[in-house]
Design an enzyme around this catalytic site. Structure first.
Site, PDB file in Angstrom:
ATOM      1  N   TRP A 164      74.489 -46.367 -14.009  1.00 14.92           N
ATOM      2  CA  TRP A 164      74.199 -47.539 -13.184  1.00 14.92           C
ATOM      3  C   TRP A 164      75.375 -48.511 -13.118  1.00 14.92           C
ATOM      4  O   TRP A 164      75.227 -49.596 -12.539  1.00 14.92           O
ATOM      5  CB  TRP A 164      72.972 -48.296 -13.719  1.00 14.92           C
ATOM      6  CG  TRP A 164      72.944 -48.415 -15.207  1.00 14.92           C
ATOM      7  CD1 TRP A 164      72.189 -47.681 -16.066  1.00 14.92           C
ATOM      8  CD2 TRP A 164      73.730 -49.299 -16.033  1.00 14.92           C
ATOM      9  NE1 TRP A 164      72.438 -48.052 -17.369  1.00 14.92           N
ATOM     10  CE2 TRP A 164      73.378 -49.037 -17.384  1.00 14.92           C
ATOM     11  CE3 TRP A 164      74.687 -50.277 -15.774  1.00 14.92           C
ATOM     12  CZ2 TRP A 164      73.963 -49.720 -18.454  1.00 14.92           C
ATOM     13  CZ3 TRP A 164      75.269 -50.951 -16.834  1.00 14.92           C
ATOM     14  CH2 TRP A 164      74.894 -50.678 -18.166  1.00 14.92           C
ATOM     15  N   GLU A 214      67.738 -42.906 -27.389  1.00 22.09           N
ATOM     16  CA  GLU A 214      67.608 -41.524 -26.904  1.00 22.09           C
ATOM     17  C   GLU A 214      68.373 -40.487 -27.706  1.00 22.09           C
ATOM     18  O   GLU A 214      68.477 -39.338 -27.276  1.00 22.09           O
ATOM     19  CB  GLU A 214      67.980 -41.435 -25.416  1.00 22.09           C
ATOM     20  CG  GLU A 214      67.049 -42.258 -24.535  1.00 22.09           C
ATOM     21  CD  GLU A 214      67.312 -42.093 -23.040  1.00 22.09           C
ATOM     22  OE1 GLU A 214      68.339 -41.478 -22.678  1.00 22.09           O
ATOM     23  OE2 GLU A 214      66.482 -42.572 -22.250  1.00 22.09           O
ATOM     24  N   GLU A 236      60.487 -46.834 -21.359  1.00 22.99           N
ATOM     25  CA  GLU A 236      61.517 -46.680 -20.335  1.00 22.99           C
ATOM     26  C   GLU A 236      61.000 -45.735 -19.271  1.00 22.99           C
ATOM     27  O   GLU A 236      60.513 -44.648 -19.584  1.00 22.99           O
ATOM     28  CB  GLU A 236      62.807 -46.116 -20.949  1.00 22.99           C
ATOM     29  CG  GLU A 236      64.069 -46.627 -20.282  1.00 22.99           C
ATOM     30  CD  GLU A 236      65.330 -45.975 -20.840  1.00 22.99           C
ATOM     31  OE1 GLU A 236      65.742 -46.334 -21.947  1.00 22.99           O
ATOM     32  OE2 GLU A 236      65.889 -45.105 -20.157  1.00 22.99           O
TER      33      GLU A 236
END
Length: 891
Positions: A196, A475, A572
């Site tokens: 992003w 993660e 998320e």
């Protein structure tokens, strides 16, 4: 942890340093200090700013242009490959040098740096998240002193460490246009690029710097623990006193004063005579006991108030009557429990009753936490601390009924101001430690740096009521188990290193220093306690029966609630959209860039196949002809519609599933942006709200009728109630509309109820399909005593691209003078909209006027609707009316 239910009573507050009496400290960011910066060969030498950074300085000096314009993220990459030397000239007085202690303090250096003072080396840095303190008494002189901070290229430094301690993955995907080996540096991981955001491998003195002068010792940090028993709060205050490493004895008086309700206060104090450790630190404790009647509980946003109480902590050094160090803290009282117990206690002997629940119980109540994920407010870390930007984003989160933000592990430990505002706004923080999407080295140098980082940031942040939970990484458990980076051939090696870093190194520090005993989750997502039982790397780290889940699915129909997974806590999830044309035009003025197939658009899209996924989702529901002359403009608009509807579906699904799966959290990805590009954000770079953020105000509303269209074609209806009182004897009104009329063709009322703090599936389902489904849609309204507002909700039985009867509307907009709605410095202008037929996704814009609408993106089913335009600048209502434009969906 050894038990399933972790109860800890939390006394939380924010910390603000107050200057000591007769303060001799020297602020190295003041106007009296002259800073310059030059590159390695001396071809560039310009004025510099502290705190600041090299990209900001070069832009201010006119060496580089707007770093976020066009392709400048790549065109200015040479900056990151050079060596930069910051030189500061400052004046020291004779009085300052008469003190016993002179410490050079850098609160943040980004990142690999070597420090010289008056041509003498005084230290080095390798972690941008650490405060560095150097004893410089012997190097200072009366008069002008020269301080040099030499920053090595972070790209070069990362490569050098990787050559010695290679750890997967080597590089980010090529589509990111980023740099390699970010995991080798204790630096904002996203500064080397993300899906992003762009790569700006910054260097600089990004936080304040100072020279501290004192004789005895100072209060560096304060931590607290409050236990609630038998109608009283027992407050423990621990002051961390710091002196020179050569000053081994601390002799003085420590005191505290707490201001309570009704102009009451309580004071405590004691004499101090302690020896410091080798690092010059010593801890001293005070205790205060107060009645619970003299304070009020602190609550998350939407569940109550956020009372904060003033606490002053003082240390006076004996023999130095005028030397006092003090901190001012505003404190909040609450209890918090992260519960991970047998799910059958909530759901009985069902499929959902297997495994463990995962939810936060605050002040004795299980609360469903709604919110988003926070990335840095700017790609340049020094700009990410801008208080105006931070406040705008946090108040936007508050206004959308958010009660929790997850500070993501690839960014920053945020500023004191950030956490202070979260305390005031009632926004809980899920705080990741700053490790994300990578394996990390565990050499001695790296681990020692991490230890300091964790210690300092725990002590800095643990005081805040906004801190709810710590997570070791983002993660990385899932990445290792899922072989994201081809770690499988060395799985056991990477597992051992994973445990060494997050479990053996970091966890004990958190448990020792966070006196409030907040839960430490080794990873996010994770199965929580179940992952620990499976040796910290679970077979399926996203098992819906445990912990939290991150979920992304770009191929299925994201408007369809039936595709989403069950989870105990959705921490998320998201879908991309493009920024508005207005925001995009702040990055490029070339009309040729405003095409989906332009080089500019390809450069800005970092998500592999990202535009294809958006197009596929649009094509499922909306009609968009690629030959349309306004294709790009419509694509951008439709991408925001699709994102908003996808997040609405998934968020409401998780809220509904409190009933059937005891899902207790929904934090979508992501709140904010760092540049003008397609991303998962609900707020564009610059602060403009996408349709998603407006929709979050509705799908996170405290009370909401939430229907679910099943695969059978029937509709189940849930009543969501995030209040402490039940909803009884209510009515859900279902109106059936044709697409070409504002008058329902059928209306029916159903009895409804919901206990307090619940999602309750109602005892009726709908099969209202005696009319062709492509000709109708359903609107849901709640009527309930004591419920002041509940948004409309809708079911569209068929994809909008195939509905019949949708016609081009007549839309009239009228703006009135502001009258009764003035809030602080904001002015509210009533905006009335008149239509003659159903309008889908009516989107209002203003050109050249700063502000935002109170609501937007309407499904218009009434002849008249009213919203407000909110701005800080008074303008004529006529001028505002002329600037308002609108879009909507039509095929």
């Amino acid at each position: 942890m050894k038990c399933n239910v972790m109860l800890f009573i939390v006394f939380l507050f924010y910390v603000k340093l107050i200057p000591a009496a007769c303060n001799l400290n020297l602020n190295l960011g003041s106007d009296h200090v002259v800073w310059t910066v030059k590159n390695k060969n001396g071809s560039i030498s310009i004025p510099a700013t502290v705190p600041g950074g090299i990209y900001s300085d070069l832009h201010k000096a006119g060496v580089i242009g707007d770093i976020l314009a066009g392709f400048n993220d790549v065109l200015t990459r040479w900056v990151a490959y050079d060596t930069w030397t910051y030189t500061g000239l400052f004046h020291v007085t004779e009085e300052q040098l008469t003190t016993n202690v002179a410490h050079l303090v850098f609160h943040g250096l980004d990142t690999v740096a070597f420090i010289e003072l008056n041509d003498a080396p005084v230290g080095a840095a390798n972690n941008m998240f650490v405060r560095y303190v150097f004893d410089v008494k012997k190097h200072l002189k009366v008069g002008v002193n020269e301080l040099k901070v030499v920053f090595q290229s972070p790209v070069e430094a990362a490569k050098q460490r990787s050559d010695k301690h290679f750890t997967l993955p080597a590089c980010v995907p090529d589509i990111y246009n980023g740099e390699c080996h970010a995991n080798q540096l204790r630096k904002m991981q996203a500064s080397f690029a993300w899906d992003w955001g762009p790569a700006f491998p910054s260097v600089g003195i990004w936080k304040p710097a100072e020279v501290e002068f004192y004789n005895g010792s100072i209060i560096r940090s304060v931590s607290t623990y409050a236990e609630r028993k038998n109608g009283k709060w027992k407050l423990n205050i621990k002051a961390y006193l710091e002196s020179s490493q050569e000053y081994k004895q601390i002799d003085g008086y420590l005191s505290a004063k707490l201001l309570l309700e009704g102009n009451q206060d309580v004071k405590v104090g004691k004499d101090v005579n302690v020896s410091t450790r080798e690092d010059g630190m010593a801890e001293v404790e005070l205790n205060i006991t107060i009645s619970e009647n003299v304070v009020r509980l602190w609550w998350p946003n939407g569940y109550g108030d956020q009372p904060l109480y003033d606490l002053f902590v003082f240390f006076s050094t004996r023999g130095n009557k005028n030397e006092i160090s003090q901190k001012h803290l505003r404190i909040g009282f609450r209890t918090i429990v992260l519960i991970q117990i047998d799910a059958s206690t909530k759901l009985g002997n069902t499929t959902g009753g297997q495994g463990l629940v995962f939810y936060f119980e605050i002040n004795g109540y299980p609360l469903f936490l709604k919110g988003s994920n926070w990335i840095p407010a700017d790609i340049l870390p020094e700009l990410g601390y801008n208080e105006t930007t931070v406040n705008g984003l946090l108040t936007a989160a508050r206004d959308a009924h958010m009660s929790m933000l997850r500070v993501w592990g690839g960014g920053l430990y945020e500023s004191d101001y950030f956490y202070e505002r979260c305390d005031q706004l009632g926004i809980l923080i899920w705080q990741d430690f700053l490790f994300a999407c990578a394996m990390y080295p565990v050499d001695t140098e790296f681990l020692e740096s991490v230890k300091t980082e964790v210690e300092q940031n725990i002590l800095r942040l643990q005081h805040h009521p906004s801190i709810a939970v710590w997570a070791g990484n983002n993660e990385n458990e899932g990445a290792l188990r899922g072989n994201w980076y081809d770690t499988q051939p060395q799985f056991e090696k990477y597992k051992e290193e994973y445990i060494k870093l997050y479990v053996e190194t970091m966890r004990p520090i958190v448990e020792n220093l966070d006196l409030d005993n907040r839960e430490y989750l080794v990873s996010s997502p994770s199965n929580g306690l179940e992952s620990e039982l499976e040796g910290y790397i679970a077979q399926n780290p996203s098992d819906p029966h445990y912990g939290d889940v991150h979920y992304y699915n770009y191929l299925a129909d994201n408007w369809d609630m039936n595709i989403y997974p069950k989870t105990r806590f959705g921490s998320e999830y998201g879908f991309q959209s493009w920024p508005s044309l207005a925001t995009t035009k702040t990055a490029t003025q070339d009309p040729n860039d405003l095409r989906l197939d332009s080089e500019y658009s390809k450069h800005r899209q970092h998500n592999p196949n990202g535009n294809d996924y958006i197009v596929q989702q649009i094509d499922r529901h909306l009609k968009l002809d690629q030959n349309d002359t306004n294709y790009y403009e419509k694509f951008v608009f439709y991408s925001q519609i699709t994102q908003a509807m996808a997040m609405k579906a998934e968020s409401e699904y998780y809220r509904q599933n409190q009933y059937e799966w005891y899902t207790m959290g929904a934090l979508y990805w992501q709140l904010n942006d760092v540049w003008q590009a397609p991303s998962w954000s609900g707020i564009e770079y610059g602060g403009k709200w996408k349709m998603l953020h407006y929709y979050a105000k509705w799908f996170f509303a405290p009370v909401l009728v939430s229907p679910r269209l099943l695969l059978t074609g029937d509709v189940d209806v849930y009543l969501l109630n995030d209040r402490f009182v039940p909803i009884i004897d209510a009515q859900v009104i279902v109106d059936v509309f044709n697409w070409n009329s504002l008058i329902p063709v059928k209306s029916q009322s159903y009895p409804a109820n919901a206990p307090a703090l619940s999602s309750n599936k109602q005892n009726f389902s709908l099969s209202m399909w005696d009319i062709n489904r492509d000709e109708i849609f359903l609107r849901f309204t709640l009527k309930a005593e004591g419920v002041s507002s509940s948004p409309y909700n809708f079911i569209f039985p068929k994809p909008l691209k195939s509905v019949k009867g949708l016609t081009t509307p007549s839309i009239k907009i009228k703006v009135s003078n502001p009258t009764d709605r003035l809030s602080g410095k904001q002015i509210y202008y009533p905006v009335d909209v008149q239509v003659n037929t159903v309008v889908l996704f009516l989107w209002l814009e203003t050109a050249g006027i700063e502000g935002q609408f109170e609501d937007n993106g309407f499904i218009v089913t009434n002849p008249y609707i009213r919203t407000y335009f909110i701005t800080k600048k008074r303008i004529s209502s006529e001028k505002l009316e002329r600037t308002i434009t609108h879009q909507y969906y039509i095929h």
